[in-house]
Design a protein around this motif. Structure first.
Motif, PDB file in Angstrom:
ATOM      1  N   ALA A 200     -22.566 -52.416  47.956  1.00 57.83           N
ATOM      2  CA  ALA A 200     -21.090 -52.165  47.533  1.00 57.83           C
ATOM      3  C   ALA A 200     -20.805 -52.304  46.293  1.00 57.83           C
ATOM      4  O   ALA A 200     -19.830 -51.986  45.657  1.00 57.83           O
ATOM      5  CB  ALA A 200     -20.381 -53.028  48.521  1.00 57.83           C
ATOM      6  N   CYS A 201     -21.669 -53.206  45.434  1.00 59.91           N
ATOM      7  CA  CYS A 201     -21.376 -53.305  43.899  1.00 59.91           C
ATOM      8  C   CYS A 201     -21.554 -52.125  43.219  1.00 59.91           C
ATOM      9  O   CYS A 201     -20.647 -51.708  42.444  1.00 59.91           O
ATOM     10  CB  CYS A 201     -22.494 -54.436  43.543  1.00 59.91           C
ATOM     11  SG  CYS A 201     -23.989 -54.328  44.152  1.00 59.91           S
ATOM     12  N   VAL A 202     -22.624 -51.350  43.755  1.00 62.88           N
ATOM     13  CA  VAL A 202     -22.792 -50.142  42.903  1.00 62.88           C
ATOM     14  C   VAL A 202     -21.593 -49.188  43.200  1.00 62.88           C
ATOM     15  O   VAL A 202     -20.987 -48.441  42.377  1.00 62.88           O
ATOM     16  CB  VAL A 202     -23.998 -49.430  43.296  1.00 62.88           C
ATOM     17  CG1 VAL A 202     -24.049 -47.854  43.039  1.00 62.88           C
ATOM     18  CG2 VAL A 202     -24.995 -50.005  42.992  1.00 62.88           C
ATOM     19  N   ALA A 203     -20.961 -49.211  44.383  1.00 58.26           N
ATOM     20  CA  ALA A 203     -20.102 -48.213  44.930  1.00 58.26           C
ATOM     21  C   ALA A 203     -18.581 -48.581  44.126  1.00 58.26           C
ATOM     22  O   ALA A 203     -17.726 -47.848  43.894  1.00 58.26           O
ATOM     23  CB  ALA A 203     -19.821 -48.363  46.315  1.00 58.26           C
ATOM     24  N   ALA A 204     -18.599 -50.062  44.080  1.00 53.34           N
ATOM     25  CA  ALA A 204     -17.138 -50.462  43.357  1.00 53.34           C
ATOM     26  C   ALA A 204     -16.975 -50.365  42.005  1.00 53.34           C
ATOM     27  O   ALA A 204     -16.077 -50.074  41.519  1.00 53.34           O
ATOM     28  CB  ALA A 204     -17.082 -51.844  43.759  1.00 53.34           C
ATOM     29  N   CYS A 205     -18.458 -50.385  41.376  1.00 54.07           N
ATOM     30  CA  CYS A 205     -18.554 -50.382  39.741  1.00 54.07           C
ATOM     31  C   CYS A 205     -17.985 -49.111  39.281  1.00 54.07           C
ATOM     32  O   CYS A 205     -18.608 -47.901  39.688  1.00 54.07           O
ATOM     33  CB  CYS A 205     -19.825 -50.411  39.304  1.00 54.07           C
ATOM     34  SG  CYS A 205     -20.185 -50.572  37.624  1.00 54.07           S
ATOM     35  N   PRO A 206     -17.097 -48.792  38.288  1.00 51.93           N
ATOM     36  CA  PRO A 206     -16.578 -47.564  37.661  1.00 51.93           C
ATOM     37  C   PRO A 206     -17.758 -47.015  36.988  1.00 51.93           C
ATOM     38  O   PRO A 206     -17.914 -45.506  36.794  1.00 51.93           O
ATOM     39  CB  PRO A 206     -15.745 -48.109  36.627  1.00 51.93           C
ATOM     40  CG  PRO A 206     -15.229 -49.411  36.977  1.00 51.93           C
ATOM     41  CD  PRO A 206     -16.304 -50.011  37.563  1.00 51.93           C
ATOM     42  N   ASN A 207     -18.786 -47.592  36.557  1.00 54.85           N
ATOM     43  CA  ASN A 207     -20.116 -47.096  35.949  1.00 54.85           C
ATOM     44  C   ASN A 207     -21.328 -46.845  36.944  1.00 54.85           C
ATOM     45  O   ASN A 207     -22.220 -46.353  36.715  1.00 54.85           O
ATOM     46  CB  ASN A 207     -20.838 -48.039  35.086  1.00 54.85           C
ATOM     47  CG  ASN A 207     -19.436 -48.614  34.023  1.00 54.85           C
ATOM     48  OD1 ASN A 207     -18.461 -47.675  33.684  1.00 54.85           O
ATOM     49  ND2 ASN A 207     -19.611 -49.756  33.454  1.00 54.85           N
ATOM     50  N   ALA A 208     -20.921 -47.091  38.291  1.00 56.74           N
ATOM     51  CA  ALA A 208     -21.976 -47.004  39.368  1.00 56.74           C
ATOM     52  C   ALA A 208     -23.191 -47.758  38.901  1.00 56.74           C
ATOM     53  O   ALA A 208     -24.437 -47.225  39.141  1.00 56.74           O
ATOM     54  CB  ALA A 208     -22.531 -45.462  39.672  1.00 56.74           C
ATOM     55  N   SER A 209     -23.218 -49.153  38.445  1.00 59.70           N
ATOM     56  CA  SER A 209     -24.109 -49.924  37.930  1.00 59.70           C
ATOM     57  C   SER A 209     -24.948 -50.821  39.064  1.00 59.70           C
ATOM     58  O   SER A 209     -23.970 -51.132  39.846  1.00 59.70           O
ATOM     59  CB  SER A 209     -23.760 -50.726  36.680  1.00 59.70           C
ATOM     60  OG  SER A 209     -24.549 -51.806  36.200  1.00 59.70           O
ATOM     61  N   ALA A 210     -25.995 -51.023  39.011  1.00 58.22           N
ATOM     62  CA  ALA A 210     -26.561 -51.794  39.799  1.00 58.22           C
ATOM     63  C   ALA A 210     -26.927 -53.209  39.699  1.00 58.22           C
ATOM     64  O   ALA A 210     -27.865 -53.944  40.251  1.00 58.22           O
ATOM     65  CB  ALA A 210     -27.737 -50.985  40.365  1.00 58.22           C
ATOM     66  N   MET A 211     -26.364 -53.584  38.489  1.00 59.87           N
ATOM     67  CA  MET A 211     -26.672 -54.997  38.055  1.00 59.87           C
ATOM     68  C   MET A 211     -26.515 -56.168  38.910  1.00 59.87           C
ATOM     69  O   MET A 211     -27.128 -57.242  38.764  1.00 59.87           O
ATOM     70  CB  MET A 211     -25.827 -55.132  36.569  1.00 59.87           C
ATOM     71  CG  MET A 211     -26.443 -54.415  35.462  1.00 59.87           C
ATOM     72  SD  MET A 211     -27.940 -55.189  34.924  1.00 59.87           S
ATOM     73  CE  MET A 211     -27.764 -56.397  34.094  1.00 59.87           C
ATOM     74  N   LEU A 212     -25.275 -56.049  39.673  1.00 60.21           N
ATOM     75  CA  LEU A 212     -25.284 -57.287  40.354  1.00 60.21           C
ATOM     76  C   LEU A 212     -26.203 -57.377  41.323  1.00 60.21           C
ATOM     77  O   LEU A 212     -26.694 -58.611  41.570  1.00 60.21           O
ATOM     78  CB  LEU A 212     -23.678 -57.207  40.955  1.00 60.21           C
ATOM     79  CG  LEU A 212     -23.262 -58.658  41.678  1.00 60.21           C
ATOM     80  CD1 LEU A 212     -22.952 -59.690  40.749  1.00 60.21           C
ATOM     81  CD2 LEU A 212     -22.041 -58.263  42.662  1.00 60.21           C
ATOM     82  N   PHE A 213     -26.524 -56.465  42.015  1.00 59.88           N
ATOM     83  CA  PHE A 213     -27.810 -56.347  42.848  1.00 59.88           C
ATOM     84  C   PHE A 213     -29.022 -56.771  42.563  1.00 59.88           C
ATOM     85  O   PHE A 213     -29.804 -57.912  42.968  1.00 59.88           O
ATOM     86  CB  PHE A 213     -27.946 -55.062  43.757  1.00 59.88           C
ATOM     87  CG  PHE A 213     -29.121 -54.797  44.523  1.00 59.88           C
ATOM     88  CD1 PHE A 213     -29.445 -55.421  45.618  1.00 59.88           C
ATOM     89  CD2 PHE A 213     -30.311 -54.002  43.746  1.00 59.88           C
ATOM     90  CE1 PHE A 213     -30.617 -55.269  46.392  1.00 59.88           C
ATOM     91  CE2 PHE A 213     -31.359 -53.788  44.497  1.00 59.88           C
ATOM     92  CZ  PHE A 213     -31.718 -54.654  45.881  1.00 59.88           C
ATOM     93  N   VAL A 214     -29.575 -56.194  41.327  1.00 59.12           N
ATOM     94  CA  VAL A 214     -30.616 -56.639  40.568  1.00 59.12           C
ATOM     95  C   VAL A 214     -30.760 -57.998  40.204  1.00 59.12           C
ATOM     96  O   VAL A 214     -31.653 -58.767  40.354  1.00 59.12           O
ATOM     97  CB  VAL A 214     -31.026 -55.753  39.428  1.00 59.12           C
ATOM     98  CG1 VAL A 214     -32.229 -55.859  38.594  1.00 59.12           C
ATOM     99  CG2 VAL A 214     -31.137 -54.282  39.995  1.00 59.12           C
ATOM    100  N   SER A 215     -29.455 -58.366  39.671  1.00 60.56           N
ATOM    101  CA  SER A 215     -29.375 -59.861  38.904  1.00 60.56           C
ATOM    102  C   SER A 215     -29.465 -60.947  40.177  1.00 60.56           C
ATOM    103  O   SER A 215     -30.239 -61.812  39.886  1.00 60.56           O
ATOM    104  CB  SER A 215     -27.979 -59.777  38.014  1.00 60.56           C
ATOM    105  OG  SER A 215     -26.988 -59.998  39.000  1.00 60.56           O
ATOM    106  N   ALA A 216     -29.189 -60.447  41.327  1.00 59.92           N
ATOM    107  CA  ALA A 216     -28.916 -61.366  42.364  1.00 59.92           C
ATOM    108  C   ALA A 216     -30.506 -61.528  43.212  1.00 59.92           C
ATOM    109  O   ALA A 216     -30.615 -62.773  43.247  1.00 59.92           O
ATOM    110  CB  ALA A 216     -28.089 -60.675  43.564  1.00 59.92           C
TER     111      ALA A 216
END
Ligand code: SF4
Ligand code: FES
Lengths: 239, 251
Positions: free
Chosen positions: B164-180
């Motif tokens: 969902a983090c990727v889907a919500a991010c205007p940049n489609a960034s996966a940083m929240l997932f990877v950082s978690a």
């Protein structure tokens, strides 16, 4: 690829460069503002001085003192890196969404400045156009020697004050300048604190202070810049 | 309740998709969002039409498969809630709800609302693990871990990998997932030993998958059903820089 290239081309490395160049430009703006204040009679060494003397002497010093010249080339380079890198990131981010976007857009975020954050590319583009105009109007004229000369007793120096005062006699340039400062204010509102988050400096004890200073900076500095041409314009009406 | 649904229908990865409108007249407000889709699919099957493909498994908010974007929000309007745990009582009678798949170049659509999130699996394969042979379960208190550390690692470990983090991010960034994932493993003694290699390997894979670059918008945290904090992103940033610049590790 060496580890350095791999680092600088990684997503985090690119952001690292953005935040460091951004922080440098933030420092530069303070110096620039301090210099610009000398355009105002209130900041002259002596009220009896010819108008613009303090500014012209300062400009002469800044363009001839060798260490400052070196720093100024660094500055041009940093502006370019920040702009080009920012543009690359912006384009990459736009393609990461894919060919079809959302039919319903609904941005919810934790930071209150999310809309500014999402618009950094546009804000940056406007700022870039402003910088080009700004350099053309003053920096290039100075480099090409298209300036009248003046003499305060220590030999002839370029009268940069004259073209600045002439430019901001024109309300159109005053409005363009003030509007650009608003854009810069928004850019800084997000950019200041974002630079720290990107560098990994998110800390329970310091982040509130960083955010506070960032917001103050984003208001006070652009406001200070914008007031100068406005005051100069008002002055020119009285003259 | 009467609900009008506008659902993205797409036959397969190659075909062009479009929205279809369906009206459901008998929706119980105690149903979950997925149960509403079950009702819709029952109706479609009875009419000999193709049911809407959507992913689901646990239906209790822990597997992270029930991905859809509801009125522009991944997992819908409620904070800290997966689609399967979202109830119809949060909508009004007569509402029109637009349902779209996650949109990201790195999450290609397979069919209707189902996207391929194997990019996340490859990031985990790159570094989201610890290389110790576990053997027998050791005594829980054999390795002392300060409470704050255990809590920070645990709240990061709550990530269910939904995307969902990727889907919500205007940049489609996966940083929240990877950082978690990194914050979960890097803080604990068992994971710490490989932390330097892990962060470089996971970021490298994340970039290779074509996710966007984080610009600290923080939409990810707001939409994350497990409310993972962006503090983890700052942690990943500094661990990555210290690994790349400050250690001998090269990945
Ligand atoms: S960080 Fe949150 S939104 Fe992202 S994958 Fe994990 S649980 Fe899902
Ligand atoms: S179905 Fe497992 S989290 Fe929703």
């Amino acid at each position: 690829m060496s580890w350095v290239t791999r680092f600088l081309t990684s997503s985090l490395g690119k952001k690292f460069v953005m935040s460091l160049t951004g922080l440098f430009l933030i420092l530069f703006l303070v110096v620039h503002l301090a210099g610009n204040l000398k355009l105002l009679p209130a900041f002259a060494h002596d009220p009896a001085d010819a108008p613009g003397m303090a500014f012209n002497e300062y400009a002469h010093f800044m363009t001839t003192f060798p260490p400052i010249k070196v720093i100024s080339y660094g500055l041009y380079l940093f502006i370019l890196i920040h702009a080009v890198q920012g543009w690359i990131l912006w384009r990459q981010n736009a393609t990461a969404r894919g060919s079809i976007g959302y039919a319903v857009k609904n941005l919810r975020a934790v930071n209150t400045n999310a809309r500014i954050a999402a618009g950094m590319g546009w804000l940056g583009t406007i700022i870039f156009v402003f910088i080009v105009l700004h350099l053309y109007q003053f920096w290039l004229q100075m480099k090409l020697g298209n300036l009248p000369m003046t003499d305060y007793g220590a030999g002839p120096i370029k009268d940069l004050y004259y073209i600045v005062a002439e430019t901001y006699r024109n309300p159109v340039f005053v409005i363009i300048y003030a509007a650009s400062m608003v854009v810069i204010g928004f850019h800084l509102w997000h950019g200041f604190q974002s630079a720290f988050q990107t560098l990994g400096l998110n800390h329970k004890k310091y982040t509130p202070a960083i955010q506070f200073v960032g917001k103050m900076y984003a208001v006070v500095v652009p406001l200070g810049f914008a007031l100068i041409p406005i005051l100069m314009y008002l002055q020119s009406l009285n003259a | 309740m009467k609900i009008t649904l506008k659902v993205w229908r797409q036959k397969d990865a190659q075909s062009k998709g479009r929205f279809e409108t369906y009206t459901l007249n008998n929706i119980n407000e105690h149903m979950s969002f997925l149960e509403m889709f079950d009702v819709l699919n029952e109706e479609l099957i009875q009419k000999k039409q193709e049911p809407v493909a959507f992913e689901h498994d646990c239906r209790e908010g822990i597997c992270g498969t029930c991905n859809m974007v509801i009125n522009g929000q991944p997992h819908g309007p409620m904070r800290g809630t997966t689609t399967c745990q979202l109830h119809m009582r949060h909508f009004k009678d007569g509402d029109t709800i637009v349902v779209e798949p996650f949109r990201a170049r790195s999450f290609p659509i397979i069919k209707d609302l189902v996207v391929d999130r194997s990019a996340f699996d490859r990031i985990i394969q790159a570094g989201g693990f610890i290389s110790v042979n576990t053997g027998q379960a050791v005594d829980a208190n054999a390795i002392p871990i300060p409470k704050e550390v255990a809590e920070a690692a645990f709240s990061a470990a709550a990530c269910i990998g939904c995307g969902a983090c990727v889907a919500a991010c205007p940049n489609a960034s996966a940083m929240l997932f990877v950082s978690a994932k990194a914050a979960h493993l890097n803080q604990l003694p068992q994971g710490k030993v490989e932390a330097k290699r892990r962060v470089q390997a996971m970021v490298k894979q994340m970039d290779a998958e074509g996710f966007g670059n984080c610009s600290n918008v923080t939409a990810c945290e707001a939409e994350c059903p497990k409310e993972i904090s962006v503090v983890n992103i700052a942690r990943l940033n500094r661990e990555y820089f210290s690994s790349v610049v400050g250690s001998e590790t090269v990945v």
